[in-house]
Design an enzyme around this catalytic site. Structure first.
Site, short mmCIF file in Angstrom:
data_model
loop_
_atom_site.label_atom_id
_atom_site.label_comp_id
_atom_site.label_asym_id
_atom_site.label_seq_id
_atom_site.Cartn_x
_atom_site.Cartn_y
_atom_site.Cartn_z
N ALA A 74 -4.40 8.13 -1.82
CA ALA A 74 -5.40 7.06 -1.77
C ALA A 74 -6.76 7.63 -2.15
CB ALA A 74 -5.45 6.46 -0.38
N THR A 75 -7.66 6.77 -2.51
CA THR A 75 -9.04 7.18 -2.79
C THR A 75 -10.00 6.24 -2.08
OG1 THR A 75 -9.20 5.75 -4.74
CG2 THR A 75 -8.52 8.03 -5.14
N SER A 77 -12.84 4.08 -3.14
CA SER A 77 -13.17 3.58 -4.48
C SER A 77 -14.58 4.01 -4.89
CB SER A 77 -13.08 2.05 -4.51
OG SER A 77 -11.78 1.64 -4.18
N GLU A 127 -4.31 -1.71 6.40
CA GLU A 127 -4.00 -0.49 5.64
C GLU A 127 -2.59 -0.06 6.04
OE1 GLU A 127 -5.40 1.81 3.33
OE2 GLU A 127 -3.48 2.75 3.74
N HIS A 128 -1.74 0.28 5.04
CA HIS A 128 -0.35 0.59 5.41
C HIS A 128 -0.10 2.04 5.80
CE1 HIS A 128 1.15 1.38 0.98
NE2 HIS A 128 0.04 2.03 1.27
N GLY A 160 -0.45 -4.98 3.54
CA GLY A 160 -1.50 -5.93 3.17
C GLY A 160 -1.03 -7.01 2.21
N THR A 233 1.20 -1.19 -3.13
CA THR A 233 2.63 -0.89 -3.22
C THR A 233 3.22 -0.73 -1.81
OG1 THR A 233 4.18 0.64 -4.25
CG2 THR A 233 2.13 1.61 -3.50
N1 SAH Z 1 -10.91 0.29 -0.10
C1 SAH Z 1 -10.62 1.59 0.42
C2 SAH Z 1 -9.37 2.24 -0.16
C3 SAH Z 1 -9.12 2.06 -1.62
S1 SAH Z 1 -7.63 2.92 -2.17
C4 SAH Z 1 -11.78 2.53 0.24
O1 SAH Z 1 -12.56 2.33 -0.69
O2 SAH Z 1 -11.88 3.48 1.01
C5 SAH Z 1 -6.42 1.67 -1.86
C6 SAH Z 1 -5.88 1.67 -0.47
O3 SAH Z 1 -4.88 0.67 -0.39
C7 SAH Z 1 -5.24 2.97 -0.02
O4 SAH Z 1 -5.80 3.37 1.20
C8 SAH Z 1 -3.76 2.62 0.14
O5 SAH Z 1 -3.14 3.36 1.17
C9 SAH Z 1 -3.85 1.14 0.44
N2 SAH Z 1 -2.64 0.34 0.13
C10 SAH Z 1 -1.86 0.39 -0.97
N3 SAH Z 1 -0.85 -0.51 -0.88
C11 SAH Z 1 -1.01 -1.14 0.33
C12 SAH Z 1 -0.29 -2.16 1.01
N4 SAH Z 1 0.82 -2.72 0.50
N5 SAH Z 1 -0.74 -2.57 2.22
C13 SAH Z 1 -1.85 -2.00 2.78
N6 SAH Z 1 -2.56 -1.03 2.19
C14 SAH Z 1 -2.15 -0.61 0.97
#
Ligand code: SAH
Length: 243
Positions: A74-75, A77, A127-128, A160, A233
């Site tokens: 994850a990042t 953004s 957040e998953h 989510g 995902t």
């Molecule tokens: N908005 C956050 C994270 C962006 S990265 C920030 O800026 O810090 C995208 C995030 O979505 C990641 O933390 C990833 O773990 C989460 N993610 C991806 N698929 C997901 C899902 N199905 N349900 C919940 N979170 C999810």
């Protein structure tokens, strides 16, 4: 018509290429550079981003206008995408509003959204990755613990793509990861008059940042920018490690 299209394409191109030049040496400098480069215009988004130090949410180059790794594939953004999202949602993230941040990751944007809805509003961050929920809690506790104590910010571990029906409907929904299509649960959980900002991946693999409004029960969709986000995902597809 052609001329207008060309002009708007040029404006979008110029704004986006400038977006990456907004880095600063402090939170204030970063936010001011983003505003000076016309990445966003909302005064309330400015106030929120000034009040929330990105340095609490990532240790690596927090004031650079770029995404940073936070673990688990994850990042956090890029600041220009956070700023743009808050700008598009400015009229929906108003005092007392109810909002959902899907893929809340570091917790940074969840807190900015909570600043905008104020102490009478609520923001649910879903957040998953459980580890990231814990990390975001620690990040938020550094300077915004009262948001967690009051229930102004609620952090949930879950998928989510299903939204979070318990607190629906939402006046504003932000999705921080790119979906193959717009999950139906999310449009269902959007309140009348509400707005969702979501990156959507097309069949060609390109992603578009979409603005989705629910007006008189109908869904109106508009592409506002081309973007690059990590995928929305399943946990297993994102990260094969175990807790
Ligand atoms: N908005 C956050 C994270 C962006 S990265 C920030 O800026 O810090 C995208 C995030 O979505 C990641 O933390 C990833 O773990 C989460 N993610 C991806 N698929 C997901 C899902 N199905 N349900 C919940 N979170 C999810």
């Amino acid at each position: 018509m052609r001329r207008l299209e060309l002009i708007s394409t040029l404006i979008i191109f110029t704004t986006r290429s400038m977006a990456w030049r907004s880095s600063g040496t402090s939170n204030k400098e970063l936010v001011e550079n983003l505003r000076n480069n016309h990445v966003f215009a909302s005064q309330r988004a400015y106030d929120a981003m000034i009040a929330v130090d990105r340095g609490d949410f990532t240790r690596s180059d927090p004031y650079q206008d770029a995404p940073q790794r936070i673990g688990y594939n994850a990042t956090i953004s890029a600041p220009h995408m956070h700023a743009a999202a808050l700008d598009y949602l400015q009229n929906h993230l108003v005092a007392g509003a109810n909002a959902l941040d899907v893929g809340s990751g570091s917790g940074y944007l969840t807190v900015c959204m909570a600043k905008m809805v104020g102490s009478t509003g609520t923001v649910v961050g879903i957040e998953h990755m459980g580890e990231l929920v814990e990390l975001s809690k620690k990040n938020i506790e550094k300077h915004h613990k009262e948001m967690l104590d009051s229930g102004n910010v609620i952090l949930v571990e879950g998928d989510g793509r299903q939204g979070f029906a318990e607190k629906a409907p939402y006046n504003a929904i932000h999705v921080g990861a790119a979906a193959k299509g717009v999950p139906k649960a999310l449009t269902d959980q959007l309140a009348e008059g509400g707005r969702m900002m979501i990156p959507v991946e097309g069949e060609d693999g390109n992603q578009e940042f979409m603005q989705i409004d629910k007006i008189d029960g109908k869904i109106e969709k508009k592409t506002v920018e081309h973007v690059i986000y990590v995928p929305l995902t399943s946990r297993d597809k994102q990260w094969s490690g175990h807790r």
